[in-house]
Design an enzyme around this catalytic site. Structure first.
Site, PDB file in Angstrom:
ATOM      1  N   CYS A  88      28.664  41.165  20.953  1.00 18.62           N
ATOM      2  CA  CYS A  88      29.810  41.065  21.857  1.00 18.62           C
ATOM      3  C   CYS A  88      29.367  41.253  23.305  1.00 18.62           C
ATOM      4  O   CYS A  88      28.551  42.120  23.613  1.00 18.62           O
ATOM      5  CB  CYS A  88      30.849  42.122  21.486  1.00 18.62           C
ATOM      6  SG  CYS A  88      32.283  42.145  22.574  1.00 18.62           S
ATOM      7  N   CYS A  91      30.733  44.794  26.487  1.00 22.81           N
ATOM      8  CA  CYS A  91      30.017  45.965  27.003  1.00 22.81           C
ATOM      9  C   CYS A  91      28.539  45.628  27.151  1.00 22.81           C
ATOM     10  O   CYS A  91      27.958  44.973  26.284  1.00 22.81           O
ATOM     11  CB  CYS A  91      30.168  47.160  26.063  1.00 22.81           C
ATOM     12  SG  CYS A  91      31.858  47.765  25.873  1.00 22.81           S
ATOM     13  N   GLN A 274      45.194  48.140  37.634  1.00 28.92           N
ATOM     14  CA  GLN A 274      43.953  48.738  37.134  1.00 28.92           C
ATOM     15  C   GLN A 274      44.073  48.963  35.633  1.00 28.92           C
ATOM     16  O   GLN A 274      45.100  49.439  35.141  1.00 28.92           O
ATOM     17  CB  GLN A 274      43.679  50.070  37.838  1.00 28.92           C
ATOM     18  CG  GLN A 274      43.412  49.955  39.326  1.00 28.92           C
ATOM     19  CD  GLN A 274      42.032  49.368  39.640  1.00 28.92           C
ATOM     20  OE1 GLN A 274      41.280  48.975  38.747  1.00 28.92           O
ATOM     21  NE2 GLN A 274      41.713  49.314  40.911  1.00 28.92           N
ATOM     22  N   GLU A 324      49.100  41.646  51.664  1.00 30.28           N
ATOM     23  CA  GLU A 324      48.687  41.115  50.366  1.00 30.28           C
ATOM     24  C   GLU A 324      48.704  39.595  50.445  1.00 30.28           C
ATOM     25  O   GLU A 324      49.582  39.000  51.079  1.00 30.28           O
ATOM     26  CB  GLU A 324      49.620  41.621  49.268  1.00 30.28           C
ATOM     27  CG  GLU A 324      49.533  40.901  47.940  1.00 30.28           C
ATOM     28  CD  GLU A 324      48.146  40.918  47.320  1.00 30.28           C
ATOM     29  OE1 GLU A 324      47.728  39.872  46.791  1.00 30.28           O
ATOM     30  OE2 GLU A 324      47.475  41.970  47.376  1.00 30.28           O
ATOM     31  N   CYS A 398      35.187  47.249  43.951  1.00 32.65           N
ATOM     32  CA  CYS A 398      34.815  46.993  42.558  1.00 32.65           C
ATOM     33  C   CYS A 398      33.527  46.183  42.468  1.00 32.65           C
ATOM     34  O   CYS A 398      33.172  45.696  41.388  1.00 32.65           O
ATOM     35  CB  CYS A 398      35.952  46.286  41.822  1.00 32.65           C
ATOM     36  SG  CYS A 398      36.413  44.693  42.525  1.00 32.65           S
TER      37      CYS A 398
END
Length: 441
Positions: A88, A91, A274, A324, A398
């Site tokens: 997978c 991760c 988030q 925004e 991020c």
């Protein structure tokens, strides 16, 4: 006639098997080595290890490769806790314990930022962290129908591949969302057209589970009922066209809480939130603390989304103006401000990467600024923001690479880095969020 000698191009290394010794790791915890004068970035390899790798990319100055066999293991290497880890792509760091992941991620980011900015050292603060498993309240579930074998694969993509790895659970997904894999496997084969559904998104908003089904062909009421009957506790939503949603049962507005601030934020199914609720709360609290918001502050919030930071700041500040890029999220932010009884919030739609317009909000009246851009960072915005000369800027990032680039802009315009801290939003992945406080010298 002059004969010009041209060196024969070297054969591509792509697909070749190599044996490498890993010297260090980068900010995404890829192992780094050297081969034939090129730097080699190796996934799933740790400093001090000798590994057998397969080259996936061969460029002029570097190669990328994936580990196929560990010949000499690092003491940090562990057995992956997830049975799907070898296949997978969700991760990337299952071969490391969470504390080791955090250490290596922060070390790599420290090196990156110092290299990009010229800073000698960084004022690191304690990292924000929460549970290592069951933390995701949102995920996109991939679906693939194999026409030859007439069966579905429901899960996530293989690392750097289009192939779908079928799962029946995910260790980092909230337990309330785990049934989605088996439910889809149960219902999809019953559809008249197997390729009608391309993917699904599962979402936990407070205690309510939402499933957004992306379909490219119409689903009848009878077909919709198959999904509802298989998981009646969930709210099922169809998405026939991007952003066009049809509630199959009843209209229920997704929302989440910021308990410490006693705030409720509503959002549309495709709005950004988030995915780690616990760490989102910690980030909001730390933002208020680091900026030391006071009743006299006039604050500018860039990339404000639906008001995740805006509303908490407004509870303490004199005024907050939110910017925004997505118009409907600006409207949602205004709705959330009204919902929470906050009258000192204003909001505007603006593409912050383009030259800022002459507008009432584009004035040097703010003493504090928060910005929380997407992975592309805030290069255009940072260059215009400094013209407003705020005393403090809190940057929530991020992407360490774009943060380092933007931090250099702020430093060049007379700001200093007072604090920086990691936020382990996605344990077992290569990502580390950052919060950094800059002040005008």
């Amino acid at each position: 006639m002059v004969n010009i000698y041209k060196a024969k191009p070297k054969a591509s290394l792509q697909g070749k098997a190599l044996t490498l010794t890993i010297n260090r790791s980068d900010y995404e915890v890829h192992g780094i080595s050297q081969y034939d004068g090129k730097i080699a970035f190796v996934s799933a390899a740790l400093p001090g290890e000798q590994v057998r790798v397969s080259v996936t990319e061969d460029k002029a100055g570097f190669i990328k490769a994936t580990t196929t066999q560990v010949l000499q293991a690092s003491p940090l290497r562990i057995t992956a806790p997830c049975q799907y880890a070898a296949h997978c792509g969700g991760c990337q760091l299952q071969h490391l314990a969470p504390q080791s992941q955090r250490q290596l991620k922060q070390q790599g980011i420290d090196q990156l930022i110092r290299h990009q900015t010229g800073l000698v050292s960084l004022p690191w603060q304690p990292m924000l962290m929460a549970a290592d498993t069951g933390y995701r309240r949102r995920a996109r579930i991939s679906i693939w129908y194999d026409k030859k074998q007439r069966r579905f694969a429901v899960g996530f993509r293989r690392q750097a591949d289009k192939q779908i790895i079928g799962l029946d659970h995910c260790m980092v997904l909230s337990g309330k969302l785990t049934p989605v894999f088996n439910v889809l496997q149960q219902v999809l084969p019953q559809l008249a057209e197997p390729t009608a559904v391309t993917h699904a998104e599962v979402l936990q908003a407070d205690e309510t589970v939402f499933v957004i089904v992306r379909h490219v062909k119409a689903l009848s009421a009878e077909q919709q009922q198959l999904f509802i009957a298989a998981w009646p506790e969930a709210v099922w939503i169809g998405e026939g066209e991007p952003g066009q949603f049809t509630y199959w049962q009843q209209v229920v507005t997704p929302q989440y809480q910021l308990p410490l601030q006693q705030l409720t934020l509503q959002f549309a199914p495709d709005d950004f939130i988030q995915v780690n609720a616990s760490l989102n709360q910690q980030m909001v609290t730390q933002a208020l603390d680091w900026l030391n918001i006071a009743a006299t502050d006039q604050v500018l919030d860039l990339y404000a989304g639906i008001g995740n930071f805006t509303l908490a700041i407004a509870q303490r500040a004199k005024t907050v103006h939110a910017l925004e890029g997505v118009a409907k999220m600006v409207q949602q932010l205004a709705t959330n401000a009204k919902l929470n009884g906050l009258s000192n919030v204003t909001a505007s739609q603006a593409d912050l990467h383009l030259p800022w317009p002459k507008a009432p909000w584009n004035q040097p009246v703010y003493n504090k600024v928060l910005l929380d851009p997407a992975r592309a960072g805030a290069l255009g915005a940072a260059e215009q923001l400094v013209k407003l000369k705020p005393a403090q800027i809190l940057y929530v990032s991020c992407n360490a690479a774009t943060f380092a680039r933007d931090a250099k802009v702020l430093l060049q315009h007379g700001y200093q880095l007072d604090k920086i801290g990691g936020v382990d939003m996605f344990t077992y992945t290569s990502h580390l969020e950052l919060m950094a406080l800059f002040s005008k010298q």
